[in-house]
Design a protein around this motif. Structure first.
Motif, PDB file in Angstrom:
ATOM      1  N   ALA A  64       1.084  -1.043   0.015  1.00  0.00           N
ATOM      2  CA  ALA A  64       0.103  -0.037  -0.074  1.00  0.00           C
ATOM      3  C   ALA A  64       0.776   1.245   0.181  1.00  0.00           C
ATOM      4  O   ALA A  64       0.709   2.108  -0.960  1.00  0.00           O
ATOM      5  N   TYR A 116       2.980   1.862  -3.257  1.00  0.00           N
ATOM      6  CA  TYR A 116       1.938   2.291  -4.215  1.00  0.00           C
ATOM      7  C   TYR A 116       1.978   3.838  -3.964  1.00  0.00           C
ATOM      8  O   TYR A 116       2.090   4.809  -5.067  1.00  0.00           O
ATOM      9  N   ALA A 117       1.514   4.245  -2.930  1.00  0.00           N
ATOM     10  CA  ALA A 117       1.226   5.845  -2.501  1.00  0.00           C
ATOM     11  C   ALA A 117       2.567   6.573  -2.702  1.00  0.00           C
ATOM     12  O   ALA A 117       2.070   7.520  -3.205  1.00  0.00           O
ATOM     13  N   ASP A 147       5.177   5.515  -4.547  1.00  0.00           N
ATOM     14  CA  ASP A 147       6.059   5.101  -5.797  1.00  0.00           C
ATOM     15  C   ASP A 147       7.395   4.854  -5.349  1.00  0.00           C
ATOM     16  O   ASP A 147       8.440   5.428  -5.866  1.00  0.00           O
TER      17      ASP A 147
END
Lengths: 271, 271
Positions: A177, A180-181, A183
């Protein structure tokens, strides 16, 4: 070549590394329960000429608290024999002069007592369970996104684990999570990181081919150990699933019903 | 080829699609605030011969509630002009006979009133914000992992958004979390899904090359529209960052200071 495979390889072994949850015991309410035969199997290994270490991705409690629980369950085990991600993380933080923002279970916080946490320049996440609230994850995210070079450490990368009341999301899910948030790519501390396995081998003074890892997690225990040059055997307890025996990328050197059977096979080879 | 680029392409346009948050207004406490010039810009577009639609990944409220907020801010806008992921998801669920377990903001639940939710065989997540607790995420995970063929729908795939009190994690982060936990790929409903943009074009009765998308999100608004064959223009408001103008994979057809400037440039080309 029987001697290079399982269980023939046991003849030339010098040490064994055991995963804990799912191999020694099943976690759950209270202390959980010992897996039948495991207490005796640890005793037999200790009575043998093999070196023994324990290697866990447990990050909900300090090693002291965790080992005390295993002792209450009946295991002959001491803190110095146990390798877990938090002390490894502390070593990395100090070496690199990093000050962590912690998103970990309350019980783990004392492991980080000796680390400067003011004005954080990295984030460390463990299996925080209920503490993985939206607010806490958002707070960790804001620390990372505010850094010029964001650094995220994840204590393990498990997807989920099984407690007596059902499956629970593990730290790897929240690692993905935040990756992704922000990068970025997290640095995993704990199994299956080669650095982590190597630190256990160093402590035993052994080369990889002299050691065997026994675990219930095909990818993180068995695959991780094999990646370091060790043998890896999977037990059919804990999070084992039948489909593990036809996994596309990881093949265990051996698969056994439980730790007791593994230990009997090892010791039989050596007599 | 000046006519095929920006703003020359405006001569042959038949319709404009506007993103909402970050283009029309900035969200935050209460209703948020209109971005200067945007209310007037929408009026000018409506007075022109161009078709106009609004396209948002907003999933914290029903379209009715959301549009009422925009009207309070002063915008001339009606529900039938607004495309958002929840109604699109409802259509997909009905078409495929799926019964969702919902992990969405309370305000969005009425959008799913007409859908059978008993004995769920899929999971739908939206921007649930505080409702993304460990317990709720674990519950969604258990539904998915218990299905023979787990299906996860994500209403958008944003990383984070900006409110007046700071950055907030968006639904995409939790989509990635569940994807990793269950080893699956979510189906995204909303921008940048081509199906979603196509449904807006269908409603306008236009071909992609006849429409222009204006948004603040380079990847989801501009890149998504371009992927469908539309032109895409980015505004330097909302979540715009200067580094967007040298993005490795997405290049906007034009970049303008704000919606007001974009609309003036479009209308000037057509006079």
């Amino acid at each position: 070549m029987a001697d290079s495979g399982w269980p023939g390889c046991a003849k030339s072994l010098k040490g064994v590394i055991l995963d804990m949850c799912g191999v020694l015991y099943d976690s759950g309410e209270g202390d959980g329960v010992a897996i039948p035969g495991s207490i005796e199997a640890v005793k037999k290994l200790k009575a043998s000429d093999l070196l023994l270490r324990f290697c866990t991705n447990e990050t909900q409690a300090t090693r002291e608290t965790f080992v005390a629980k295993l002792q209450r369950l009946g295991f002959d085990i001491s803190v110095s024999e146990v390798f877990s991600p938090a002390p490894a993380a502390v070593a990395v933080l100090k070496e690199r002069g990093l000050r962590p923002h912690l998103l970990v279970y309350d019980g783990l916080i004392p492991e980080f007592d000796s680390v400067n946490k003011a004005n954080p320049n990295c984030v460390v996440i463990g299996d925080a369970a209920e503490k993985f609230s939206y607010q806490n994850l958002n707070e960790a995210f804001r620390v990372l996104i505010g850094l010029e070079k964001p650094v995220l450490f994840s204590l393990g990368q498990g997807r989920y684990y099984k407690e007596t009341d059902g499956l629970k999301l593990d730290v790897g899910v929240y690692m993905k999570a935040l990756e992704y948030a922000c990068d970025l790519k997290a640095e995993v501390i704990g199994k299956p990181s080669p650095t982590f396995f190597q630190s256990v081998l160093n402590d035993m003074g052994l080369q990889p081919h002299e050691a065997l890892m026994i675990g219930d997690d095909l990818v993180n225990d068995v695959g991780g150990a094999q990646h370091c040059g060790m043998k890896g055997v999977q037990v059919r307890t804990g999070k084992y699933r039948p489909c593990d025996e036809r996994h596309p990328t990881v093949t265990a050197d051996g698969t056994v019903d439980n730790l007791a059977q593994a230990v009997d096979m090892i010791l039989n080879q050596r007599h």
